[in-house]
Design a protein around this motif. Structure first.
Motif, PDB file in Angstrom:
ATOM      1  N   LEU A 107      39.193  68.472 -17.665  1.00 29.79           N
ATOM      2  CA  LEU A 107      37.907  68.864 -17.112  1.00 29.79           C
ATOM      3  C   LEU A 107      37.017  67.630 -16.945  1.00 29.79           C
ATOM      4  N   GLY A 108      37.009  66.779 -17.952  1.00 30.25           N
ATOM      5  CA  GLY A 108      36.227  65.540 -17.896  1.00 30.25           C
ATOM      6  C   GLY A 108      36.676  64.658 -16.748  1.00 30.25           C
ATOM      7  N   GLU A 109      37.991  64.548 -16.576  1.00 29.11           N
ATOM      8  CA  GLU A 109      38.530  63.729 -15.480  1.00 29.11           C
ATOM      9  C   GLU A 109      38.107  64.293 -14.134  1.00 29.11           C
ATOM     10  N   ALA A 110      38.161  65.612 -14.003  1.00 29.83           N
ATOM     11  CA  ALA A 110      37.789  66.258 -12.742  1.00 29.83           C
ATOM     12  C   ALA A 110      36.314  66.004 -12.436  1.00 29.83           C
ATOM     13  N   GLN A 111      35.479  66.075 -13.473  1.00 30.00           N
ATOM     14  CA  GLN A 111      34.048  65.844 -13.270  1.00 30.00           C
ATOM     15  C   GLN A 111      33.793  64.396 -12.850  1.00 30.00           C
ATOM     16  N   GLN A 112      34.505  63.463 -13.484  1.00 28.32           N
ATOM     17  CA  GLN A 112      34.357  62.053 -13.125  1.00 28.32           C
ATOM     18  C   GLN A 112      34.756  61.818 -11.669  1.00 28.32           C
ATOM     19  N   GLN A 113      35.867  62.451 -11.287  1.00 30.14           N
ATOM     20  CA  GLN A 113      36.360  62.312  -9.916  1.00 30.14           C
ATOM     21  C   GLN A 113      35.331  62.830  -8.917  1.00 30.14           C
ATOM     22  N   ARG A 114      34.763  64.010  -9.224  1.00 25.25           N
ATOM     23  CA  ARG A 114      33.768  64.610  -8.345  1.00 25.25           C
ATOM     24  C   ARG A 114      32.542  63.721  -8.226  1.00 25.25           C
ATOM     25  N   LEU A 115      32.132  63.162  -9.368  1.00 28.36           N
ATOM     26  CA  LEU A 115      30.965  62.287  -9.380  1.00 28.36           C
ATOM     27  C   LEU A 115      31.211  61.067  -8.494  1.00 28.36           C
ATOM     28  N   GLY A 116      32.375  60.457  -8.628  1.00 31.76           N
ATOM     29  CA  GLY A 116      32.726  59.300  -7.813  1.00 31.76           C
ATOM     30  C   GLY A 116      32.751  59.654  -6.338  1.00 31.76           C
ATOM     31  N   HIS A 117      33.288  60.819  -6.027  1.00 27.73           N
ATOM     32  CA  HIS A 117      33.372  61.270  -4.633  1.00 27.73           C
ATOM     33  C   HIS A 117      31.967  61.466  -4.059  1.00 27.73           C
ATOM     34  N   ASN A 118      31.096  62.091  -4.854  1.00 27.08           N
ATOM     35  CA  ASN A 118      29.719  62.316  -4.392  1.00 27.08           C
ATOM     36  C   ASN A 118      28.975  61.009  -4.195  1.00 27.08           C
ATOM     37  N   LEU A 119      29.210  60.054  -5.068  1.00 26.05           N
ATOM     38  CA  LEU A 119      28.555  58.751  -4.936  1.00 26.05           C
ATOM     39  C   LEU A 119      29.004  58.055  -3.656  1.00 26.05           C
ATOM     40  N   ALA A 120      30.307  58.082  -3.404  1.00 23.82           N
ATOM     41  CA  ALA A 120      30.841  57.454  -2.196  1.00 23.82           C
ATOM     42  C   ALA A 120      30.268  58.129  -0.951  1.00 23.82           C
ATOM     43  N   ARG A 121      30.151  59.465  -1.015  1.00 22.51           N
ATOM     44  CA  ARG A 121      29.608  60.219   0.118  1.00 22.51           C
ATOM     45  C   ARG A 121      28.140  59.855   0.348  1.00 22.51           C
ATOM     46  N   ALA A 122      27.393  59.734  -0.727  1.00 18.70           N
ATOM     47  CA  ALA A 122      25.978  59.386  -0.606  1.00 18.70           C
ATOM     48  C   ALA A 122      25.830  57.996   0.000  1.00 18.70           C
ATOM     49  N   ARG A 123      26.699  57.083  -0.420  1.00 21.58           N
ATOM     50  CA  ARG A 123      26.643  55.726   0.146  1.00 21.58           C
ATOM     51  C   ARG A 123      26.924  55.741   1.636  1.00 21.58           C
ATOM     52  N   ARG A 124      27.959  56.524   2.015  1.00 20.46           N
ATOM     53  CA  ARG A 124      28.308  56.632   3.438  1.00 20.46           C
ATOM     54  C   ARG A 124      27.142  57.203   4.237  1.00 20.46           C
ATOM     55  N   LEU A 125      26.541  58.253   3.706  1.00 21.39           N
ATOM     56  CA  LEU A 125      25.445  58.914   4.418  1.00 21.39           C
ATOM     57  C   LEU A 125      24.239  57.993   4.539  1.00 21.39           C
ATOM     58  N   SER A 126      23.931  57.250   3.485  1.00 20.01           N
ATOM     59  CA  SER A 126      22.764  56.376   3.554  1.00 20.01           C
ATOM     60  C   SER A 126      23.026  55.225   4.527  1.00 20.01           C
TER      61      SER A 126
END
Length: 51
Positions: free
Chosen positions: A14-33
């Motif tokens: 569960l922790g790994e999945a949350q970390q993965q999601r967080l990383g994905h969201n960060l990358a997405r935010a960077r792309r969008l900005s």
């Protein structure tokens, strides 16, 4: 004994999945900005040309 091990492994996954999601969201935010920054730059150029 086995139950605790299974619970620990589940928590770890569960922790790994949350970390993965967080990383994905960060990358997405960077792309969008970056996209927004480009759009703003193009708008400034268009405005400068129009004036």
């Amino acid at each position: 004994m086995n139950e605790n091990l299974a619970r620990a492994q589940q928590a770890e996954r569960l922790g790994e999945a949350q970390q993965q999601r967080l990383g994905h969201n960060l990358a997405r935010a960077r792309r969008l900005s970056r996209k927004a920054e480009l759009a703003a730059q193009q708008a400034r150029l268009a405005l400068a040309r129009a004036l």
